[in-house]
Design a protein around this motif. Structure first.
Motif, mmCIF file in Angstrom:
data_model
loop_
_atom_site.group_PDB
_atom_site.id
_atom_site.type_symbol
_atom_site.label_atom_id
_atom_site.label_comp_id
_atom_site.label_asym_id
_atom_site.label_seq_id
_atom_site.Cartn_x
_atom_site.Cartn_y
_atom_site.Cartn_z
ATOM 1 N N LYS A 1 37.338 8.164 -12.228
ATOM 2 C CA LYS A 1 36.538 8.785 -13.284
ATOM 3 C C LYS A 1 35.056 8.798 -12.897
ATOM 4 O O LYS A 1 34.386 9.826 -13.000
ATOM 5 N N ALA A 2 34.576 7.648 -12.407
ATOM 6 C CA ALA A 2 33.169 7.534 -11.998
ATOM 7 C C ALA A 2 32.880 8.508 -10.854
ATOM 8 O O ALA A 2 31.853 9.195 -10.834
ATOM 9 N N ALA B 1 43.652 20.164 -14.165
ATOM 10 C CA ALA B 1 43.059 18.906 -13.692
ATOM 11 C C ALA B 1 42.945 18.936 -12.167
ATOM 12 O O ALA B 1 43.777 19.546 -11.497
ATOM 13 N N GLN C 1 44.169 0.404 -13.992
ATOM 14 C CA GLN C 1 42.994 0.777 -14.785
ATOM 15 C C GLN C 1 41.731 0.821 -13.931
ATOM 16 O O GLN C 1 40.889 1.707 -14.086
ATOM 17 N N ARG D 1 41.741 3.988 -12.065
ATOM 18 C CA ARG D 1 41.422 5.112 -12.965
ATOM 19 C C ARG D 1 39.920 5.179 -13.221
ATOM 20 O O ARG D 1 39.330 6.264 -13.214
ATOM 21 N N ASP D 2 39.301 4.000 -13.445
ATOM 22 C CA ASP D 2 37.858 3.950 -13.688
ATOM 23 C C ASP D 2 37.090 4.439 -12.458
ATOM 24 O O ASP D 2 36.086 5.136 -12.576
ATOM 25 N N ARG E 1 34.369 11.313 -10.115
ATOM 26 C CA ARG E 1 34.341 12.713 -10.559
ATOM 27 C C ARG E 1 33.119 12.985 -11.419
ATOM 28 O O ARG E 1 32.495 14.049 -11.301
ATOM 29 N N ALA E 2 32.759 12.011 -12.266
ATOM 30 C CA ALA E 2 31.599 12.204 -13.146
ATOM 31 C C ALA E 2 30.321 12.355 -12.323
ATOM 32 O O ALA E 2 29.450 13.155 -12.658
#
Ligand code: UD1
Ligand code: CA
Length: 434
Positions: free
Chosen positions: A119-120, A2, A112, A115-116, A122-123
């Protein structure tokens, strides 16, 4: 493997607008300094490391968090948020992957949400992703400037914003994630040509875009999460939001809270199932309340207060470093400090445990099944034995322990002599006959 995440918490500012001698991040919200809330959320993300930038009153801040395993970096002079990032220069070579920047004065953001955001980020393979918010009143915040296609162009600080830009309601929460490389390459290019003469981290957005790096912003679902504490008005707002979260968590775990609007429970309080908390009760960090208890109205549980299962504390009773055993009751107007109370004890109305002689504090023991009469004063250190009784208004002086099953009355409290009483009652009867 990761990708690595480092968290950078900026907490060096004085917080001039707080008008306080205390550094801003040390102001208390529900029993924890503002910075504590941020560090706990950071910790929940399990970063490979957390770096906290401190400056103003740094000794005080650092000593409050001695236990935590963060790296402290000093920013000697507080020349702005970008300058704060620059101050971690000695650490930069060891940091790869992503860097999340959090502010020590933005304590409501949820795990959370972060975390979101990550995630966004990295995506989208962005160089920088901003957590933004749509707010009704953008006053004081940096504005997110987007182009016609909706792409982020820059962040403009409130003070430097043109009137048109001031109408923008999408604001910068201050929370951003960067690719470490992009951040550390670009941070040095930031200048202080602005109204405050500070190095603004927000200027990095326009610089990255000039370099054709991707900058994204995701809008937070609940804008209440990103309130920054700049004044005591916002401190009160944040305090209330945290309080409501604590109360909600307790209610969902089976605690009845009759009137959440008027109940004050701090962080790190344990309360068992089917306990009822009546209005205007204050329970401070570290208190423990068992199952099936009744607390309040108007009760005050301070540090070290322990109520065992089925215990009851009522109107205007204060507990501090006090254990109230199973099914024991202190329903009215009592101070219980430094006292160990067994099971099935009744503490009469107005009982005071006098734990402090002006110099030192002493411990009082009240054993199982004791009955403490209304208005008793127990001067510590003293022991009230098993099943013992103190009469109403008795003052039990220090070291004058009451034996198991004993009865004491008066000031200073003395054992009640059964014979004497019997004689008195006889003579009374005679008098009445006459
Ligand atoms: C900052 C943002 C703004 C955003 C707002 C959100 C900048 C330039 N502006 O403004 O876009 O809308 O937060 O709340 O970033 N700090 C340091 N060292 C410094 C200066 C600040 O560590 O030299 C720390 C402070 O302790 C604080 C945080 O950085 O925890 C934010 O600083 P603050 O001065 O409150 O920034 P804002 O004016 O609120
Ligand atoms: Ca701020």
């Amino acid at each position: 493997m990761a990708k690595k995440l480092a968290i950078l918490v900026l907490a060096a500012g004085k917080g001039v607008r707080m008008k306080s001698d205390l550094p801003k991040v040390m102001h208390n919200a529900c029993g924890k300094p503002l910075l504590g809330w941020v560090l706990d959320t950071a910790e929940a993300l399990e970063p490979s490391r957390t770096i906290v930038v401190v400056g103003h009153d740094k000794k005080m801040v650092m000593s409050a968090f001695e236990q935590s395993r963060v790296t402290w970096v000093t920013q000697e002079e507080q020349l702005g948020t970008a300058h704060a990032v620059m101050s971690i220069a000695p650490e930069m070579k060891d940091i790869t992957g992503d860097v999340m920047v959090l502010f020590g004065d933005v304590p409501l953001v949820r795990e959370q949400t972060l975390r979101d955001l990550l995630k966004a980020h990295r995506a989208q393979r962005a160089a920088c992703t901003i957590l933004s918010a749509e707010v009704a009143d953008p006053d004081g915040y940096g504005r997110i400037v987007r182009n016609k296609d909706g792409k982020v162009r820059a962040i403009v600080e409130h003070r430097d914003a043109k009137p048109k830009q001031r109408d923008i309601r999408e604001i910068n929460s201050g929370i951003m994630v960067f690719q470490a490389r992009s951040l550390f390459e670009t941070i040095w290019k930031i200048k202080s040509h602005n109204e405050q003469g500070e190095f603004y981290l927000t200027d990095i957005v326009a610089l990255l875009i000039k370099k054709r790096r991707k900058v994204a912003a995701i809008v937070v679902g609940d804008e209440r999460e990103i309130v920054g504490v700049n004044s005591r008005v916002q401190l009160a707002e944040v305090n209330k939001a945290l309080r409501m979260r604590i109360l909600e968590r307790l209610m969902l775990s089976g605690v009845t809270i009759v009137d959440p609007e008027n109940t004050y429970i701090e962080a790190a309080v344990e309360i068992g199932r089917d306990t009822t908390i009546w209005p205007y009760t204050v329970i401070e960090s570290g208190a423990v309340v068992g199952k099936d208890c009744e607390v309040g109205p108007f009760a005050h549980l301070r540090v070290g207060a322990v109520m065992e299962d089925g215990a009851e504390v009522g109107n205007f009773t204060e507990m501090k470093k006090a254990r109230l055993g199973r099914e024991s009751k202190a329903k009215h107007l009592s101070y219980l400090g430094d006292v160990n109370i067994g099971a099935g004890v009744n503490i009469g109305a107005g009982t005071i445990v006098a734990n402090y002689d002006g110099k030192n504090k002493f411990v009082t023991e009240i054993e199982d099944g004791a009955f403490v009469g209304s208005g008793s004063v127990l001067v510590a250190p003293v022991r009230i034995g098993k099943g013992a009784t103190t009469g109403a208004g008795a003052v039990v002086t220090r070291d004058h322990d009451v034996p198991d099953g004993g009865v004491v009355v008066g000031i200073p409290a003395k054992p009640l002599k059964k014979k004497a009483t019997a004689r008195k009652q006889k003579s009374k009867k005679k008098k009445n006959k006459r």
